[in-house]
Write a protein that holds these residues in place. Sequence first.
Motif: not given
Lengths: 216, 511
Positions: A60-61, A63-66, A68, A72, A107-108, B370, B372, B389-390, B393, B396-397, B494-495, B497-498, B501-502
Motif C-alpha cells: 500500500n505504499e 498506488f495505481v498512479p505510482e 503506472l 511506463r 480494463d484498468i 499521493s 500515502r 491506508q486502504c 485508497r 481515491q478510487l 484511464q489517463e 482517472y489515474v 486519483m492524486r
Amino acid sequence: MNQNIPEKWKSLYDAVLEGNAAAATAAVDAAIEANESPQTLVDEYMIPAMDDVGEKFEQNEYFVPELLISARAMKAALTKIQPLLTASGSQPKGRVALGTVKGDLHDIGKNLVAAMLEGGGFEVIDLGVDVDPDKFIDTARASKVDIIAMSALLTTTMPSMKTTIEALKAAGVRDGLKIMIGGAPITQEFADEIGADAYGDNASTAVSIARSLVAS
Amino acid sequence: MPSKPAQIHLHPVAKTVAAAPGTPLADVLFPEGVEFPCGGRGRCRGCRVRVLAGTMEPGEAEQRLLSEKEIADGWRLACRHQVEGNVSLAIAQWESPILADNSTYAFERVEGLGVAVDIGTTTVVAQLVDLRNGSVLAVRAELNRQARHGSDLMSRIGASVTDAGGSALTGAIRRQVARMIGELMRAVVERDLPPVRGVVLVGNTAMHHLFGGLDAEPLSRYPFEPERSDALRWTASELRWTGLPEACPVTFLPCIGGFVGSDVLAGLLAVGFDHRTSPAAFLDLGTNGEIVAGNGDRILCASTAAGPAFEGARISMGMRAATGAITAVHQLNGKWECRVLGGGEARGICGSGLVSAVATGLDLGTILASGRLARGDTWMIQEPVSLHQCDVRELQLAKGAVAAGIELLLSALEIPCSEIETAFLAGAFGNYVSLESALRIGLFPFAGERVTPAGNTALLGAKIALHAPDPVALCNAFRKRITHVSLHADPDFQEAYVSAMRFPDPARVGA
Ligand code: B12
Ligand code: FES
C-alpha cells in the motif's frame, strides 16, 4: 526490498522504481554504449525494480498512479532493449494471453496486470475487453500460450469466466494451459469453484503466480 | 442530573419526536427527512424552520441570512440550534416544493393531492403533496426493501435474472411503495382533502426496470443498454393499490439513458437545467455517481460508478450516517477534533466523515498528496475509530472516477471548468458532506462559490412533474436534449482517472 543491486547500473533500477522514464532510457543508452549485456540489464536491474514496485504496491505504499508511471519507465527502457534481446535469441519467461471477460469493459486493473507481467519478463498478448470465449480459444490455438489470464470487475460478468473455462475444455485446449483469474469481486473460492488454476489479488501477485504456474 | 427529553412537534406533518436537550437539532430533523443543503453550516437558509410554540434564540447566522421580519416571525436556521426545551416547528422545506428561493420554476395550482416517490437503490422517500399550494402533508423515508437481495445495483440486477428473482424484487418494491402511500394517507390529520390525482415515481434505470417488472438482464453486461427507457404507466387498480382512486395514474418517469434514470432527469428539472442558457453542471454522488454538464445548448450526461466509499461501505470502520458515526473531522491548532452523530461514543465513520477526515489529514500532513499515510498504515482519529491506508485508497478510487468523469464531459463540450457558472450538488451526499472537504480532496474542479448544494432534487422534480398537465410530455421534451455518454468508450478515461486519483496540492484547491 532488493538490497543487492549491483552499483554499476543502479541508476536504471532507481529510475524504474521512481517511475522516471527519461532517466531509465538514458541509463539503458549508457549501459549499451558500455557494451553491457541486455539480458543482464533486464534480469539484474529492471525485473528486480519492478518486483520492488510490486512489493511497495502490495504494501500500500505505492498506488495505481505510482505503479503506472513505473510501468511506463520500464516499458520505455524495454522498448530500447527489446531489439537487442530478440537479436541475441533470448526467450521470455512465458507467454500470457490476457483479457477482460465477455460483457465487461473495466480494463484498468487488467492493464496494470499486463504491465507488471511484462515488467516481470513475460510476453503478454492483450486481448482487450469484452473478450469472447472463442477469442481466448483462437489465441490459445494460434500462439503457444502458457497462461490464460482473465479479469472481471462486475459481479454479473464473473460467470463469463466459468463459461470461458468450459469453452476452453470443450475445444480441447484446456489441458495444455494454466488459467489465472482476478479482479475486485473475485475470490479464491470462486477460482476453485470454476476450476481456474490460480487467483491473484493484485497486479504484483499476478507476476509471482505466473512464475509459479510456468514452473509447475 | 439527567435531563428529561424534550418534545419536538413538527408541522405540517403532525409528528412529535423526543430528544435529549443538547442534541443538535439537525440530528433530530435529518432522520425525519429534513435536508441540510449547505451541510448545516449556516450558509444557505435551506433548513429554515418557524417556531410556532416554545423559544429558540436567534443567533449570528440568522442575523446574516434572514430578514428582521423573518426573525420576528419566528424563522430560524435549524442547523444552528440544539434541542433546549419543547418546541413546535414548521419546516420550510415541506411548505413549498421550491427549494431554491430564486428558482425560476413556477408551479401551477392544481386541484387535488399528489404523491411523489424517489426510489433510490438504498432509500425510498415518499411525500404526499397538496397540489393546490405545493405544501407537503406527510413524508415517509425507508430503506429500500430490495436490499435483502443485494445492497448494490449490480447484485440486485444479478439477483433479478435468477429464477423468480425478478418477480420477487418487483413484488418487494411495489408492496413497499403501496404501504408507504397508505401510511402517508393515514398520517394526514386534516379532513375534507381532495383525492389523490396522481403518483409520480423516479429512480435510476435499474429501479425503473425492477419496479416495472422489465427484464434487467441487458443491464448486467456490455453494452448495458436498457430494455426500455420510456415512462411506465399504470392505474392504481392495475397495481391493485387500494386507498387511492381506482383510475389514479401511477407513472414512473422516463430514464435518460444507460444507467442514468428519471431521478437525474427530475433533478435537472428541479434546478431549472432545462431553462439554462449558460454553462452548468449537475452532480448526484452516491455509489453510482451521475454527472451532467451543459454549455447552454448541448447537455451531456454520464455515470461514473464511483463505488460505495462515499457511503462508508468498503471502509474498514465504515458505517452509514447513524448514531455513533464520525461525520466530520475538523482541524484545530495543528490537531483535530471529530464530530460524532448523536454526540456519544464514536463507533465508525460515514462517507462524509471519510471525506472530511482525509481533507483534514491532507492539511495536517498526516496524509500526503499521493494518498500515502505519512506515519504508518493507520491513523487513529478517535478511539476506537481509525483510518487505514486502504480506506484512503478506496476514497481515491471513488473520487478519481468522479473527477475524471467531469473532466471528460467538459472536454467533450469543449468548455473549461472555469466557465461553469453553477454546479449543482444533488442527493444525500451533497446534503451532508462539507464543501470545503470535497474541494480539498479534489472531488470536483469547480470553485467553491460556484457549487450549490441542492438537496433531494429527484423528489423535488417529481413534485414539479405532479403539477404539470402531462408529466411524461414534460420529461420527454427535455430528455430529447440530453445525450448519454459511455465513459468506458473514452480512450482518455484511464489517463484522466489515474491522474485524478492524486490529491491536489493545497495551492490548487478549488482553482
Ligand atoms: C473506473 C470504474 C469504471 C470506469 C471503467 C473505465 C475502464 N476503462 O476500466 C467506468 C466509469 C467506464 C465504469 C463503468 C461502469 N461501472 Co465501474 N467502476 C470503476 C471503479 C470506480 C474502479 C475500478 C478500477 O479501475 N479500479 C482500479 C484497478 C486498478 O483495480 P482492479 O480493477 O480491481 O484491479 C486490481 C486487482 O483486482 C487485480 N486484478 C484485476 N484483474 C486481474 C486479473 C488477473 C488475472 C489477476 C491475477 C489480477 C487482477 O489487479 C489490479 C491491480 O492490483 C469501480 C469502483 C471501485 N471503487 O472499485 C467501479 C465498479 C467496478 N463499476 C461498477 C459498475 C456497476 C459499472 C457500470 C456497469 C454501471 C455504472 N454504474 O455506470 C458501468 C459500465 C456501463 C457503462 N455504460 O460504461 C460497479 C460494480 C458493482 C458490482 N457489484 O459488480 C463498481 C464496483 C462501482 C459500484 N457501483 O459499486 N466503471
Ligand atoms: S443554513 Fe442550515 S443547512 Fe444551510
